[in-house]
Design an enzyme around this catalytic site. Structure first.
Site, short mmCIF file in Angstrom:
data_model
loop_
_atom_site.label_atom_id
_atom_site.label_comp_id
_atom_site.label_asym_id
_atom_site.label_seq_id
_atom_site.Cartn_x
_atom_site.Cartn_y
_atom_site.Cartn_z
N ARG A 111 0.81 -1.21 0.00
CA ARG A 111 0.00 0.00 0.00
C ARG A 111 0.84 1.26 0.00
NH1 ARG A 111 -2.81 -0.67 5.87
NH2 ARG A 111 -4.32 0.73 4.91
N GLY A 233 -11.42 -9.60 23.53
CA GLY A 233 -11.43 -10.86 22.79
C GLY A 233 -12.56 -11.75 23.26
N ASP A 264 -13.59 -4.26 14.09
CA ASP A 264 -14.41 -3.41 13.23
C ASP A 264 -15.89 -3.76 13.43
OD1 ASP A 264 -11.98 -2.46 12.24
OD2 ASP A 264 -11.99 -3.86 10.55
#
Ligand code: ADP
Length: 315
Positions: A111, A233, A264
């Site tokens: 990227r 988690g 997300d």
């Protein structure tokens, strides 16, 4: 009817992702499946699937990857009117490995110098930002280049001045920063602009020097956050906000296929519920449920529910 055109807008880089179909080092993998990646766009897709009005600002190349990503976002119902497609620039992409033990998979980025990393403060359309009730930002976009960081800082400042709400997920990407100190300083400066801060436990420890979820939450609350959720988690999440603090248990998961995307998805649950006027415990529960779905699928977005799926789960 809302006075706003959008419920939420976000900035960020979207990448074509090649997900390994077999475990092992990336160099030995022969077959990859094509998917999309990007923390902010995962979030945007999740919000759009729930029927919220979502806008996304970015840059893409006009190569096949850029065309694929743009059509995926449009198909998901995300407004792409602030996505600039530039034939002179390249679209970023990444490879993601496959793991069988529930650990974080290896990820290799391509990227550097991408179209999105060329974005800068001039790309921040202030009127467009002000047409949204809420801005969601992550620590990924400010990590991809100095100009992107300046754009992120400006977008948060504009939204704050406009009186909109801001959520911020640190989403640390150490490989994209020049140093750990710089990452800590810059991420904490952005977090201090946000109303809702959503760190994971490990990144919260790194960013604040605090060991516990309570200490991490206190750190950001003292710097102005009205709500902090610390992701734990499988253990769910801890929250601390103006209305109180508490813990939401994790939802049971049959098999952890891929941990990427859980954070997300969690943000989608928390932010969508808060924008709908739900209580903080309800919002964190929705986030934990979506996070648990996200770890059971290979891609970053196929665990993100539709509104009908959310309602069927009573969330
Ligand atoms: P991040 O990737 O941002 O550190 P987590 O891995 O903690 O975030 O995941 C975000 C949320 O998703 C958690 O707060 C939790 O609610 C849910 N989640 C993540 N992993 C699991 C799991 N193995 N079992 C159940 N829920 C999970």
């Amino acid at each position: 009817m809302s006075e706003f055109r959008f419920d939420v807008v976000t900035f960020g880089e979207m990448m074509q992702m090649f997900v390994a179909e077999t475990p092992g080092p990336l160099e030995s993998v022969v077959r990859f499946a094509k998917r999309t990646a990007g923390a902010e766009t995962n979030f945007a897709i999740g919000m759009a699937r729930l029927g919220l009005r979502v806008g996304w600002a970015s840059r893409l190349g006009t190569d096949s990857m850029g065309r694929y990503l743009l059509s995926e976002m449009q198909r998901e119902g995300v407004d792409c009117s602030r996505v600039v497609c530039d034939g002179a620039q390249r679209t970023g992409f990444q490879f993601k490995g496959r793991v069988t033990d529930g650990s974080d998979p290896p990820v290799e980025y391509h990227r550097k110098g991408s179209a999105a990393s060329q974005m800068g403060p001039a790309d921040v359309d202030e009127a467009w930002l002000r047409s949204a009730r809420h801005l969601h930002a992550t620590g990924v976009f400010p990590a991809i280049s100095a100009s992107a960081r300046a754009a992120a800082q400006k977008s948060l400042a504009v939204m704050r001045a406009a009186g909109g709400t801001i959520s911020f997920d640190p989403n640390l990407r150490p490989s994209l920063w020049a140093s750990a100190d710089e990452m800590r300083r810059e991420i904490n400066a952005l977090a201090a602009q946000a109303d809702w801060v959503l760190p994971g436990l490990e990144e919260g420890r790194f960013l604040t020097g605090e060991a516990t979820p309570e200490g991490i939450a206190r750190y950001y609350r003292e710097r102005g956050a009205r709500l902090v959720t610390v992701k734990l988690g499988p253990e769910g999440a801890y929250y601390d906000g103006v209305e109180g603090s508490g813990h939401v248990a994790g939802f049971p998961v049959r098999e952890v296929v891929d941990t990427v995307g859980a954070g997300d998805g969690f943000a989608v649950g928390v932010v969508s519920a808060l924008l709908e006027g739900r209580t903080v415990p309800e919002a964190v529960r929705r986030g934990a449920w979506i996070g648990a779905r996200a770890v059971q699928v290979l891609g970053d977005t196929e665990g993100l529910p539709t509104r009908a799926e959310l309602e069927a789960a009573g969330l």
